[in-house]
Motif scaffolding. Structure first.
Motif, short mmCIF file in Angstrom:
data_model
loop_
_atom_site.label_atom_id
_atom_site.label_comp_id
_atom_site.label_asym_id
_atom_site.label_seq_id
_atom_site.Cartn_x
_atom_site.Cartn_y
_atom_site.Cartn_z
N LEU A 278 -58.20 -1.97 -49.40
CA LEU A 278 -57.71 -3.37 -48.24
C LEU A 278 -58.28 -4.35 -48.76
CD1 LEU A 278 -58.47 -2.02 -45.11
CD2 LEU A 278 -56.49 -2.05 -45.79
N THR A 279 -60.09 -4.76 -49.72
CA THR A 279 -59.39 -5.52 -50.23
C THR A 279 -59.67 -6.04 -51.46
OG1 THR A 279 -61.82 -5.54 -49.70
CG2 THR A 279 -62.01 -7.08 -51.75
N GLN A 280 -58.84 -5.20 -52.63
CA GLN A 280 -57.71 -4.96 -53.87
C GLN A 280 -56.55 -6.02 -53.06
OE1 GLN A 280 -57.72 -1.19 -55.62
NE2 GLN A 280 -59.99 -1.81 -56.70
N GLU A 281 -56.20 -4.46 -52.22
CA GLU A 281 -54.69 -5.25 -51.66
C GLU A 281 -54.16 -6.48 -51.87
OE1 GLU A 281 -53.13 -2.56 -48.67
OE2 GLU A 281 -53.50 -0.72 -50.37
N LEU B 90 -75.84 19.06 -41.09
CA LEU B 90 -74.59 18.47 -41.14
C LEU B 90 -74.33 17.40 -40.59
CD1 LEU B 90 -71.57 19.67 -40.22
CD2 LEU B 90 -72.24 19.67 -38.03
N VAL B 91 -74.99 16.25 -39.73
CA VAL B 91 -75.69 15.27 -39.27
C VAL B 91 -75.52 14.81 -40.75
CG1 VAL B 91 -76.10 13.22 -38.85
CG2 VAL B 91 -75.36 15.63 -37.16
N ALA B 92 -76.24 14.54 -41.85
CA ALA B 92 -76.31 13.65 -42.89
C ALA B 92 -75.00 13.78 -44.09
CB ALA B 92 -77.49 14.91 -43.73
N VAL B 93 -74.55 15.27 -43.89
CA VAL B 93 -73.45 15.17 -44.84
C VAL B 93 -72.35 14.56 -43.98
CG1 VAL B 93 -71.41 16.92 -45.28
CG2 VAL B 93 -73.76 16.67 -46.10
N THR B 94 -71.60 14.47 -42.73
CA THR B 94 -70.91 14.05 -42.37
C THR B 94 -70.99 12.42 -42.20
OG1 THR B 94 -70.56 16.11 -40.44
CG2 THR B 94 -69.91 14.04 -40.16
N GLY B 95 -72.83 11.71 -41.82
CA GLY B 95 -72.66 10.65 -42.53
C GLY B 95 -72.58 9.78 -43.66
N GLY B 96 -72.98 11.05 -44.51
CA GLY B 96 -72.72 10.47 -46.17
C GLY B 96 -71.39 10.20 -45.95
N PHE B 97 -70.13 11.16 -45.85
CA PHE B 97 -68.53 11.51 -46.29
C PHE B 97 -68.30 10.12 -45.51
CE2 PHE B 97 -68.50 15.98 -46.98
CZ PHE B 97 -67.87 16.12 -48.17
N LEU B 98 -68.23 10.13 -43.98
CA LEU B 98 -68.57 8.73 -43.43
C LEU B 98 -68.38 7.32 -44.21
CD1 LEU B 98 -66.70 8.15 -41.01
CD2 LEU B 98 -68.23 7.45 -39.72
N VAL C 256 -66.20 3.09 -47.03
CA VAL C 256 -65.98 1.85 -48.70
C VAL C 256 -65.47 2.02 -49.44
CG1 VAL C 256 -67.15 1.71 -50.90
CG2 VAL C 256 -68.50 1.49 -48.50
N TYR C 257 -64.30 2.36 -49.66
CA TYR C 257 -63.25 3.56 -50.28
C TYR C 257 -62.49 2.74 -49.61
CZ TYR C 257 -59.26 5.28 -52.12
OH TYR C 257 -57.81 5.56 -52.96
N ILE C 258 -61.81 2.64 -47.88
CA ILE C 258 -61.44 2.52 -47.33
C ILE C 258 -61.54 -0.15 -47.11
CG2 ILE C 258 -60.11 1.51 -44.99
CD1 ILE C 258 -59.36 4.32 -46.30
N VAL C 259 -62.66 0.37 -47.47
CA VAL C 259 -62.47 -1.46 -47.68
C VAL C 259 -62.43 -1.76 -48.84
CG1 VAL C 259 -64.46 -3.20 -47.80
CG2 VAL C 259 -64.38 -1.10 -45.81
N ARG C 260 -62.53 -1.49 -49.79
CA ARG C 260 -62.75 -0.99 -51.12
C ARG C 260 -61.25 -1.50 -51.54
NH1 ARG C 260 -65.29 2.07 -55.28
NH2 ARG C 260 -67.21 0.70 -53.97
#
Length: 134
Positions: free
Chosen positions: A92-95, A73-81, A86-90
């Motif tokens: 924001l960088t594009q904007e 559970l911790v590994a999956v949560t860390g992966g999703f986070l 990464v998706y949010i930073v990407r």
């Protein structure tokens, strides 16, 4: 079980009628009762040890399942986070790139004609927020 009840009945009847002094007539029954009591106590002790061992092994197994599940559970949560950040930073960088590119595409002549647009370009959008709040 019925034999034990019968023995106890005989002993209690004897004690009620004759008192606590054992007579030779009741002594074999009393000794048999003591032997049965010792046997029952020994068997219950063995059952107790067996159940304790069984519970210990089950608790050990279940606790290892809980630890493995928690780790997954911790590994999956860390992966999703990580993927989400990464998706949010990407995004924001594009904007930010699009906004910066758009500022350079505005012709300088248009900036001279529209002073509000010039303030917006020079301040990076801060002046618009200040004017909206005032």
């Amino acid at each position: 079980m019925w034999q034990l009840i019968s023995i106890l009945n005989q002993i209690s009847t004897y004690v009620a009628t004759q008192g606590l002094e054992p007579s030779p007539a009741i002594q074999p029954t009393f000794l048999r009762y003591i032997a049965i009591s010792i046997d029952v106590r020994t068997r219950l002790s063995e059952i107790d040890v067996a159940f304790s061992d069984l519970l210990d092994s089950r608790i050990l197994t279940q606790s290892s399942y809980v630890i493995v599940t928690f780790t997954i559970l911790v590994a999956v949560t860390g992966g999703f986070l990580a993927m989400f950040s990464v998706y949010i930073v990407r995004k924001l960088t594009q904007e930010a790139r699009a906004l910066t590119t758009m500022l350079y595409l505005v012709p300088t002549g248009l900036l001279r004609e529209a002073p509000d647009l010039a303030k917006f370009v020079e301040s990076g959008g801060v002046m618009i927020n200040l004017n909206d709040s005032a």
